[in-house]
Design a protein around this motif. Structure first.
Motif, mmCIF file in Angstrom:
data_model
loop_
_atom_site.group_PDB
_atom_site.id
_atom_site.type_symbol
_atom_site.label_atom_id
_atom_site.label_comp_id
_atom_site.label_asym_id
_atom_site.label_seq_id
_atom_site.Cartn_x
_atom_site.Cartn_y
_atom_site.Cartn_z
ATOM 1 N N THR A 248 69.913 16.186 45.204
ATOM 2 C CA THR A 248 69.145 16.392 43.986
ATOM 3 C C THR A 248 67.723 16.812 44.313
ATOM 4 N N THR B 10 67.761 20.360 45.355
ATOM 5 C CA THR B 10 67.766 21.282 44.219
ATOM 6 C C THR B 10 66.354 21.514 43.709
ATOM 7 N N ASN C 92 67.980 21.241 36.238
ATOM 8 C CA ASN C 92 69.097 20.586 36.924
ATOM 9 C C ASN C 92 68.619 19.350 37.675
ATOM 10 N N ALA C 93 67.553 19.493 38.464
ATOM 11 C CA ALA C 93 67.056 18.397 39.287
ATOM 12 C C ALA C 93 66.518 17.249 38.438
ATOM 13 N N SER D 196 69.349 15.482 36.653
ATOM 14 C CA SER D 196 70.151 14.727 37.621
ATOM 15 C C SER D 196 69.430 13.450 38.038
ATOM 16 N N ARG E 4 76.752 14.885 34.519
ATOM 17 C CA ARG E 4 75.846 15.761 35.261
ATOM 18 C C ARG E 4 76.558 17.046 35.692
#
Length: 228
Positions: A116, A119, A175-176, A179, A195
């Protein structure tokens, strides 16, 4: 991502002789055939393997299954090609270290935290490539689909890749952050499936926008007269 094998070039790329800037994108079906197996292998399958082992065998069993999945992929590539990419070996080493730390701390959060944060770093890399004038989206696109230099030097093409690099920077950042929030506020089972679903949907939308924008860019560039 679990398996970091470098993608092979897509087939059916056509362009004009040197000096022109016309370029034709491969057919959508060819791109899907190229991308879908890698998506299933690198995104869906690892989640399914980890979750199934977590339910049946507990955390340590899930960690062993995750490591086995990665090294199984390495062995498969070696049997098929006789060699293993260095990046894939590094991925295997990274998963082994993450699994060892997670087992030692009895915390699955440790296992998922590193990718994560990775990312998040990818998001920063896309963002930094824009002011540098070397859009990362262009580098990744040309790795998958060879493009003539004259086409890449066109001003409209350059602007497109700069904008798409910004788009993907925002996608990876979202996204990160999502997450991280899921990882620290929800169960691992919820994290895995919610997720994965959200990230897949977000990525699919970004791919659709990228392809639509690239086709519009191609339409304008290919409609211009080729220099004599």
């Amino acid at each position: 991502m679990t398996l970091l094998d470098r993608p092979a070039p897509l087939p059916s790329v056509q362009h004009v002789p040197a000096g022109g800037h016309c370029f034709e994108l491969p057919r959508l079906t060819a791109m899907l055939r190229h991308a879908l197996p890698r998506f299933v292998e690198g995104v869906i399958a690892p989640v399914a393997v980890f979750y199934a082992a977590l339910v049946l065998l507990g955390l340590n069993g899930a960690l062993v299954a995750a490591v086995t999945w990665v090294y199984g992929g390495i062995a498969w590539r070696y049997l098929r090609t006789g060699s293993v990419p260095g990046m894939l070996m590094l991925a295997g080493l990274g998963v082994t270290v993450r699994a060892g730390l997670a087992a030692a701390t009895h915390s699955p959060v440790i296992y998922f935290l590193q990718p994560t944060l990775g990312t998040l770093l990818v998001s920063m890399a896309f963002l930094a490539s824009v002011p540098l004038g070397r859009p990362l989206a262009q580098k990744l696109a040309t790795d998958m689909v060879p493009m003539p230099e004259a086409f890449l030097e066109h001003a409209r093409v350059r602007r497109f890749f700069l904008r798409i690099s910004l788009l993907w920077s925002m996608v990876f950042l979202t996204n990160a952050l999502f997450s991280l929030w899921m990882l620290f506020n929800e169960s691992i089972a919820t994290f895995l499936w919610v997720r994965t679903g959200v990230v897949t949907l977000l990525g699919a939308l970004a791919v659709a926008v990228s392809l639509y924008g690239f086709r519009r860019c191609l339409h304008h560039v290919n409609g211009e007269p080729v220099p004599a």
